[in-house]
Design a protein around this motif. Sequence first.
Motif, mmCIF file in Angstrom:
data_model
loop_
_atom_site.group_PDB
_atom_site.id
_atom_site.type_symbol
_atom_site.label_atom_id
_atom_site.label_comp_id
_atom_site.label_asym_id
_atom_site.label_seq_id
_atom_site.Cartn_x
_atom_site.Cartn_y
_atom_site.Cartn_z
ATOM 1 N N UNK A 26 0.222 7.135 14.498
ATOM 2 C CA UNK A 26 -0.607 7.357 13.565
ATOM 3 C C UNK A 26 0.416 6.668 11.967
ATOM 4 N N UNK A 27 -0.354 5.929 11.259
ATOM 5 C CA UNK A 27 -0.016 6.669 9.984
ATOM 6 C C UNK A 27 -0.917 6.729 8.893
ATOM 7 N N UNK A 28 0.053 6.806 7.796
ATOM 8 C CA UNK A 28 -1.716 7.343 6.589
ATOM 9 C C UNK A 28 -1.003 6.237 5.494
ATOM 10 N N UNK A 29 -1.781 5.417 4.826
ATOM 11 C CA UNK A 29 -1.724 4.700 3.802
ATOM 12 C C UNK A 29 -2.640 4.522 3.096
ATOM 13 N N UNK B 196 -1.040 -6.313 -2.824
ATOM 14 C CA UNK B 196 -0.527 -5.442 -2.553
ATOM 15 C C UNK B 196 -0.305 -6.146 -1.124
ATOM 16 N N UNK B 197 0.733 -5.909 0.082
ATOM 17 C CA UNK B 197 0.819 -5.932 1.617
ATOM 18 C C UNK B 197 0.577 -4.682 2.470
ATOM 19 N N UNK B 198 0.061 -5.034 3.516
ATOM 20 C CA UNK B 198 0.318 -4.376 4.435
ATOM 21 C C UNK B 198 0.140 -4.763 6.446
ATOM 22 N N UNK B 199 0.755 -3.853 7.112
ATOM 23 C CA UNK B 199 0.638 -4.470 7.698
ATOM 24 C C UNK B 199 2.063 -5.152 8.287
ATOM 25 N N UNK B 200 2.982 -5.090 8.227
ATOM 26 C CA UNK B 200 4.502 -5.317 8.968
ATOM 27 C C UNK B 200 5.251 -4.440 9.327
ATOM 28 N N UNK C 64 0.854 -1.071 0.265
ATOM 29 C CA UNK C 64 -0.110 0.034 0.005
ATOM 30 C C UNK C 64 1.181 1.758 -0.172
ATOM 31 N N UNK C 65 0.230 2.321 -0.752
ATOM 32 C CA UNK C 65 1.495 3.338 -0.863
ATOM 33 C C UNK C 65 1.141 4.044 0.597
ATOM 34 N N UNK C 66 2.667 4.303 1.157
ATOM 35 C CA UNK C 66 2.638 4.855 2.000
ATOM 36 C C UNK C 66 2.853 6.409 2.423
ATOM 37 N N UNK D 6 3.234 -11.492 9.777
ATOM 38 C CA UNK D 6 1.168 -10.922 10.813
ATOM 39 C C UNK D 6 0.523 -10.045 9.581
ATOM 40 N N UNK D 7 0.901 -9.975 7.751
ATOM 41 C CA UNK D 7 0.515 -9.656 7.101
ATOM 42 C C UNK D 7 -0.856 -9.697 6.725
ATOM 43 N N UNK D 8 -1.375 -9.181 6.126
ATOM 44 C CA UNK D 8 -2.563 -9.056 5.111
ATOM 45 C C UNK D 8 -2.320 -8.518 3.556
ATOM 46 N N UNK D 9 -2.372 -9.893 2.226
ATOM 47 C CA UNK D 9 -2.055 -9.582 1.324
ATOM 48 C C UNK D 9 -3.628 -9.272 0.705
ATOM 49 N N UNK D 10 -3.705 -8.449 -0.361
ATOM 50 C CA UNK D 10 -4.871 -7.417 -1.218
ATOM 51 C C UNK D 10 -4.651 -8.442 -2.521
ATOM 52 N N UNK D 11 -5.730 -9.250 -2.858
ATOM 53 C CA UNK D 11 -5.295 -9.329 -4.294
ATOM 54 C C UNK D 11 -4.174 -10.342 -4.487
ATOM 55 N N UNK D 12 -4.140 -11.173 -3.575
ATOM 56 C CA UNK D 12 -3.630 -12.154 -3.671
ATOM 57 C C UNK D 12 -2.620 -13.410 -4.422
ATOM 58 N N UNK D 13 -4.469 -13.434 -5.332
ATOM 59 C CA UNK D 13 -3.945 -14.289 -6.511
ATOM 60 C C UNK D 13 -3.297 -13.599 -7.645
ATOM 61 N N UNK D 14 -3.550 -12.622 -7.930
ATOM 62 C CA UNK D 14 -2.730 -11.956 -8.808
ATOM 63 C C UNK D 14 -1.508 -11.510 -8.621
#
Length: 159
Positions: A97-100, A150-154, A69-71, A137-145
């Motif tokens: 706090x941070x924004x992504x 995209x990864x978040x939470x690392x 995710x864009x930081x 502990x990360x999550x991955x969006x659109x993991x099959x593509x």
Amino acid sequence: MDFHRRLSVDSSAYSGATADVFDVNGQAYKVFRVYGVTRSPEQVRALFESELEAYRRVTADAWLRHHTAAFYGPCVLEDIMDSQGNSIGNLYALDCCYRIELLVGSEAKYTDGRCQAFEHLQEAQTRFSMNGIDVRDSSVFNYDNAEQFKFIDFRLEFD
């Protein structure tokens, strides 16, 4: 860059193990909690700093930057309001706090067996690890593509 803003708790907020994520004008604000966690304020701050440094490392690697995710950086919040307009800022570390980028699509935990099977995610894990970043502990969006995941939470790897 610091800026102050008030967030409101609503049904679109996402709660994780140590932080809540708010959708504000199409950006995700990750705010670390001081309630309901078994960490001391110092440990909450250390986790926040670890995630910030991990994002800084990712932004220096073009391949990883494309697959996270864009930081948009850290920020300091003025307050967080509940649905009745009451302050609940005391429940959060407002300076942690941070924004992504707000991501959409199919989401899974990286440790989920279906994610482990994808070659592109195995390559991502190798690249993260080469940069000292832990994605367990990360999550991955659109993991099959292979192009759009995209990864978040690392965070940084610890000994």
